[in-house]
Each structure stands twice: as structure tokens, then as C-alpha cells.
Design a protein around this motif. Structure first.
Motif, PDB file in Angstrom:
ATOM      1  N   GLN A  49      49.488  60.540  40.472  1.00  0.00           N
ATOM      2  CA  GLN A  49      48.062  60.302  40.704  1.00  0.00           C
ATOM      3  C   GLN A  49      47.190  61.051  39.686  1.00  0.00           C
ATOM      4  O   GLN A  49      46.367  61.897  40.045  1.00  0.00           O
TER       5      GLN A  49
ATOM      6  N   ARG B 183      53.639  52.568  36.187  1.00  0.00           N
ATOM      7  CA  ARG B 183      53.056  52.349  37.521  1.00  0.00           C
ATOM      8  C   ARG B 183      53.677  53.302  38.536  1.00  0.00           C
ATOM      9  O   ARG B 183      52.968  53.889  39.373  1.00  0.00           O
TER      10      ARG B 183
ATOM     11  N   THR C 197      41.559  56.723  34.933  1.00  0.00           N
ATOM     12  CA  THR C 197      40.776  56.403  33.742  1.00  0.00           C
ATOM     13  C   THR C 197      41.688  56.458  32.521  1.00  0.00           C
ATOM     14  O   THR C 197      42.426  57.430  32.336  1.00  0.00           O
TER      15      THR C 197
ATOM     16  N   GLU D 166      45.349  49.547  31.269  1.00  0.00           N
ATOM     17  CA  GLU D 166      44.192  49.372  32.149  1.00  0.00           C
ATOM     18  C   GLU D 166      44.456  48.262  33.155  1.00  0.00           C
ATOM     19  O   GLU D 166      44.093  48.378  34.336  1.00  0.00           O
TER      20      GLU D 166
ATOM     21  N   ASP E  47      44.920  48.926  37.225  1.00  0.00           N
ATOM     22  CA  ASP E  47      43.664  48.480  37.823  1.00  0.00           C
ATOM     23  C   ASP E  47      43.648  48.770  39.323  1.00  0.00           C
ATOM     24  O   ASP E  47      44.599  48.440  40.038  1.00  0.00           O
ATOM     25  N   GLY E  48      42.593  49.404  39.778  1.00  0.00           N
ATOM     26  CA  GLY E  48      42.459  49.739  41.194  1.00  0.00           C
ATOM     27  C   GLY E  48      43.085  51.051  41.595  1.00  0.00           C
ATOM     28  O   GLY E  48      42.966  51.475  42.754  1.00  0.00           O
ATOM     29  N   SER E  49      43.740  51.728  40.661  1.00  0.00           N
ATOM     30  CA  SER E  49      44.408  52.991  40.983  1.00  0.00           C
ATOM     31  C   SER E  49      43.478  54.195  40.873  1.00  0.00           C
ATOM     32  O   SER E  49      43.822  55.288  41.319  1.00  0.00           O
ATOM     33  N   GLY E  50      42.327  54.012  40.224  1.00  0.00           N
ATOM     34  CA  GLY E  50      41.400  55.124  40.032  1.00  0.00           C
ATOM     35  C   GLY E  50      41.712  55.950  38.809  1.00  0.00           C
ATOM     36  O   GLY E  50      41.063  56.979  38.572  1.00  0.00           O
TER      37      GLY E  50
END
Length: 579
Positions: free
Chosen positions: A137, A130, A161, A152, A156-159
């Protein structure tokens, strides 16, 4: 062992064969180097992966290009564009290499993150992922399918894939082969020895300059073979053992770190089997393999091919060198081939290598004078301590030792180690994936945070400034205390940490040793171990520990590359949550 144990590709090799220096590929990027090598020598072996399935154990350059195209196409399909960042959370494997070179073909900037070592540490690992994702990023993160659901959820919510191998059979329609020399090529995350992991950005120019410095300082020669179990998320494993040999058109034998951790003598057997000539490792690995090999039947092991055993990544210990050479002499290894060195991720990797063709230089110096910043001969045997030279700067690197005012400390004076080189990082990534990494220099010099001194043009590294134990105004490095403690029965190599903890009653720090032992459940044995550690450390270092804490194995916090996190140990001692 016999010649039948030698890999078929290497049975013709003779250590005495003369060889020319290995030449750096005439390319500007890793992607261009891959395409050029595939055109020039498609059948040459790029990587041996002994622990992989049969089809993945011998990867030629043309095969690597095909695999990289498939991985690059999968990354592009997942949203990667030129300049985007990619995190590869995979253990040493064919998919990891495909992803690394595939990201290069796609024009992306890859970095390697370690997978979790054990199920019990998965939450700590997710916290690290994280943090790294927040800093880097990345557009895409690649992981094994078994980790995908956890990642995942964590991201989640970080953009970001998340995808998993296999990558299929696609190809990158328009490979990005030409980039500006100062464009980002690779990201390396520090192990977090003294804090949270920092993202280091290396440009294309820096990657090639680092390879040139390592190859020239070795020197790496035609016919060389690298053997490494080091993790690829560590600079010694990635830059030193994976990218540099490839850019010098040399093959590497790569196995997973756990192959060494579970059976250290495997390292020596791989050098024998592949007639390895180059192999680096941290000091603790030489200690561990020596201890294990002494109680293991190594058969007809032949290490005569090994001509550059680099020892770096932490302070090099003279006793470790002595014991390793005593063990390996019977297997054909010569002392002049043991090469203490010094480097850091911020410099690509290498800063200094011990001179070619010389045995490691060890100087007996005054232990008490070193606490005052002076490297001088001892006045008595009790005051003597051996210090190991890390050698001279590799080509293209400059070294200074500076005092507190930033001026040259002078010969035989302890100071902060400063470096300057073309291989230097572009800077650290700051929070939220700052587009322009920040590089703080002092008149063109980078402060490494390490302490050391110079004698006769050679660098001696004494340790990290943040790890200093300050007792009654004197500065002590923790390693001598830890190495002394590790000689006590039941304490394994790497199972001791020495920290300074403030004692309000005296107004100064006191020395605390935290030691791991499998006898931690036996109160009587714990007390006896603590007493023996106190006696041994006092006798060997001249400093009596204020306290010894006995803890279970795997208690000491370490980085993903196995380095002690001494500031965290000190914080746990202060909080009373360890021992």
C-alpha cells in the motif's frame, strides 16, 4: 588489457597495501548517514555507474545528497509523509539511487521493484506489481515515463500516485534524520521462489546491524571497492552491494543486471577496470561467466585485486567452484578469495561466510546417506558427492540445525536451518498492508525453510525443504539432477529443472526433468536429448529420471532474480501444460 584500462581513480591501488577495517558510520538512519558523510567527505565517490550518461557515471556523496533532496521533495509533493511507503520501480540508475536516499530524507519507507525485463513478460510483471502494491500500500510509486501509463491503469483505484523522473531541483525542507531504532527503514520483497512475493520489513536497527555483520565478516577494509551487476530489488544487490558499502564509507560500482545477462564477461572486466576488491553473485553466475569466458578473449585481464568473491543466494556447487578457479588462476585470482556464503532477505542478508584466508571447503560425502539425513563418508566412488561449506556465522548471527522435534540435530545430521540475529526482519507484511508485520519465531529462532547440516562448526546447505524430491521415502535435493542434466550438449546453465511428481500407479513420486534447448523444434534431436539426459543423470546421481521433457528456451518459470520456481514447474507438469 593494460594499466590504461584502469579507472583513473584506481590506478594507485595495490592489492598488497595494508588496510584498516572499514568502520560503520556513527548514525541511526540511512538519511543521517548520508548527511554525515556529505559533511565529512563531500568529494568522496559514493557510486560509479558506468552505463549511465557521462554526468551520472561518478556520483560523489555531496552530489548524492543534492539528488536525494530533489527526489525527496518530489515524493513529498506527490503525497509522501513520514512513515509512508514508497515503491521505486526503476532499473539500476542515478534516479533509483536518488529516489532511495530521497525517500530516506522524507522519512518514508522505500522498496525497490524490478521493471519488466521484456515486453513479452509485461503482463506477468504487472500482476506482480499489483500484488506488491496491495501488500505494501505505497503512497507513491516511481517508474520510468515509458511505463507510467501501464502502471497508472494497473493501479487505478488503489490510491497510489505514480510519478516519473527527472525529479527537478527541489529540497526537503525538514529532513527526517532521527527515528527510533525499531521504526521501519526499508522493505524488501522476496523473489517468490516457492510462492507469491512476501514483503519483508527491516528496521533502522536491522539495516545497520546487517551492514555491521557483513563488514565484519568480510572483513571490508578501507580502500575496498564493491563491484556489482546484481538487481537492487534483491537483498544481495541492495543490502550487500549498495547500502552496506555506503554505510561503511566505501564506493560501489553498479551496473544493470542486463549488462551481465547479455555479456557475462563484463563482470570480470569491471573488476579489472575499477580494481574491484569485493563482488558477490549467485552460483549460476559463476557457472555462466566461466562458460562464456572460456570462449572469449579476455586479453590481459588482471583479477589480483579481487579478494572477496562471495558465492551465495542458492546452493553452491563444487564443480562450479573448480571450473571458475581453473579459469581465473591465469588472471591472478587466488582460491582463498572465493567465499561461499549463506544468507536470506529475512536476515538483512548475511548469515555465514567461509573463513577468511582459506580455500573453499569441499567434503566428499555419501549421497545415499544424505537422503536419510546423515552426512557421512561414502562407501564407494559411485556413492560420493561433493558438498560445499558455506562457512561460519558472521558477527552477530547465531545458527542452529534442528530436527523435526525442534531439538539440535547434532553434527553431521541434516535438519532445518534456524537463525537468530539483531539484523533480523521485523516481520512479513500481510495482505492489505498490515500496519504491524508478523514475525513468527520459535523460542527466538527463525525457521529459514532451508535444509542443511553442520560439520566441525561450519554450515553446509543442501537446499529448500519445499524443493525436496521424495522417491520411495528418500529425500533428494533437485540441484544434483539439474547440474548433471546441464552437462548435456545444447542445455545451457540454468536451463534444467528437477521436480517430483506423484505417480498414482506406484503411490510415490517420480523424478521429472524439464530441460530447455534451442533444438526443441527437431523431434529427433529432442528424443536424443531426452535419452542423453536420462543416461547422464542416472550415471552421475544413481537415480533414473521417470521422464524428461524438452522445452524451448525461456520456458522455465523463474523469479525476478533468476531463481527457478520449482513448485510452479511441478504444477505445470501435473497440468500437462509444459513440454
Amino acid at each position: 588489457m593494460s594499466t590504461l584500462d584502469i579507472h583513473p581513480d584506481r590506478r594507485h591501488y595495490r592489492p598488497s597495501d595494508p588496510a584498516d577495517p572499514a568502520l560503520l558510520l556513527d548514525a541511526r538512519t540511512v538519511a543521517e548517514a548520508l548527511v554525515e558523510r556529505a559533511r565529512r567527505e563531500p568529494a568522496a565517490v559514493a557510486y560509479y555507474l558506468p552505463d549511465e550518461p557521462e554526468a551520472d557515471r561518478r556520483i560523489t556523496v555531496s552530489d548524492l545528497l543534492v539528488r536525494a533532496h530533489a527526489a525527496g521533495a518530489a515524493l513529498i509533493a506527490a503525497g509522501v509523509t513520514p512513515g509512508a511507503r514508497v515503491c521505486l520501480c526503476l532499473d539500476t540508475s542515478a534516479p533509483l539511487l536518488a529516489g532511495l536516499f530521497g525517500a530516506a530524507l522524507a522519512g518514508a519507507v522505500p522498496s525497490v521493484l524490478e521493471p519488466p525485463l521484456t515486453a513479452g513478460r509485461r503482463e506477468l510483471w504487472l500482476d506482480r506489481v499489483r500484488h506488491i502494491a496491495a501488500v505494501a500500500q505505497p503512497a507513491v510509486l516511481v517508474c520510468d515515463d515509458l511505463l507510467r501509463a501501464d502502471l497508472e491503469a494497473a493501479l487505478d483505484g488503489s490510491g497510489v500516485t505514480v510519478i516519473s523522473p527527472p525529479f527537478g531541483y527541489g529540497a526537503v525542507a525538514q529532513p527526517v534524520l532521527g527515528s527510533r531504532p525499531d521504526d521501519p527503514a526499508f522493505m524488501q520483497f522476496t523473489s517468490g521462489t516457492t510462492g507469491a512475493a512476501k514483503g519483508i520489513v527491516l528496521s533502522h536497527r536491522a539495516v545497520f546491524a546487517a551492514a555491521a555483520a557483513i563488514g565484519g565478516g568480510g572483513p571490508f577494509l578501507d580502500g575496498d571497492v564493491m563491484v556489482s551487476w546484481l538487481p537492487l530489488h534483491h537483498d544481495m544487490g541492495m543490502i550487500g552491494a549498495t547500502l552496506t558499502p555506503f554505510l561503511l564509507s566505501l564506493p560501489s560500482v553498479l551496473v544493470r543486471p542486463m549488462a551481465f545477462g547479455s555479456k557475462p564477461d563484463r563482470w570480470l572486466r569491471l573488476i579489472h577496470e575499477y580494481r574491484g576488491t569485493l563482488s558477490p553473485a549467485p552460483n549460476f553466475a559463476y557457472r555462466l561467466v566461466t562458460a562464456v569466458a572460456r570462449r572469449t578473449d579476455l586479453g590481459e585481464l588482471d583479477l589480483s585485486s579481487w579478494r572477496a568473491a562471495f558465492n551465495g543466494a542458492e546452493v553452491v556447487d563444487a564443480a562450479t567452484l573448480h571450473d571458475f578457479l581453473d579459469l581465473t588462476a591465469r588472471y591472478g585470482f587466488h582460491p582463498r578469495h572465493l567465499r561461499p556464503c549463506y544468507g536470506m532477505a529475512e536476515l538483512g542478508l548475511a548469515a555465514t561466510f567461509s573463513p577468511v584466508g582459506t580455500s573453499p571447503r569441499v567434503e566428499l560425502l555419501s549421497r545415499s546417506a544424505l537422503t536419510e539425513g546423515r552426512a557421512v563418508p561414502p562407501e564407494s566412488d559411485d556413492d560420493a558427492h561433493p558438498y560445499v561449506s558455506c562457512g561460519v556465522p558472521v558477527p552477530g548471527v547465531k545458527i542452529r540445525v534442528a530436527d523435526e522435534s525442534g531439538l539440535d540435530a547434532g553434527d553431521a545430521r541434516v535438519g532445518r536451518i534456524l537463525v537468530s540475529a539483531e539484523s533480523m526482519m521485523s516481520g512479513y507484511l500481510e495482505g492489505a498492508g498490515a500496519a504491524n508485520p508478523v514475525l513468527e519465531l520459535h523460542d527466538g529462532w527463525l525457521d529459514t525453510g532451508d535444509l542443511g547440516f553442520q560439520l566441525g562448526g561450519e554450515l553446509f546447505v543442501t537446499g529448500r525443504s519445499k524443493d525436496l524430491v521424495i522417491l520411495a521415502g528418500r529425500n533428494y535435493q533437485p540441484q544434483p539432477f539439474e547440474l548433471a542434466a546441464e552437462t548435456v550438449a545444447g542445455i545451457r546453465p540454468g536451463g534444467a529443472a528437477a521436480v517430483g511428481v506423484l505417480d498414482p500407479a506406484t503411490g510415490t513420486e517420480r523424478l521429472v526433468l524439464v530441460v530447455e534447448t534451442k533444438h526443441h523444434r527437431d523431434a529427433g534431436m529432442c528424443a536424443a536429448t531426452a535419452d542423453e539426459v536420462t543416461d547422464v543423470v542416472s550415471r552421475r546421481t544413481g537415480v533414473r529420471p521417470g521422464r524428461v521433457l524438452v522445452v524451448p528456451p525461456r520456458t522455465l518459470p523463474k523469479t525476478s532474480s533468476g531463481k527457478l520456481q520449482r513448485p510452479r514447474v511441478a504444477a505445470l507438469v501435473v497440468a500437462g501444460t509444459i513440454g
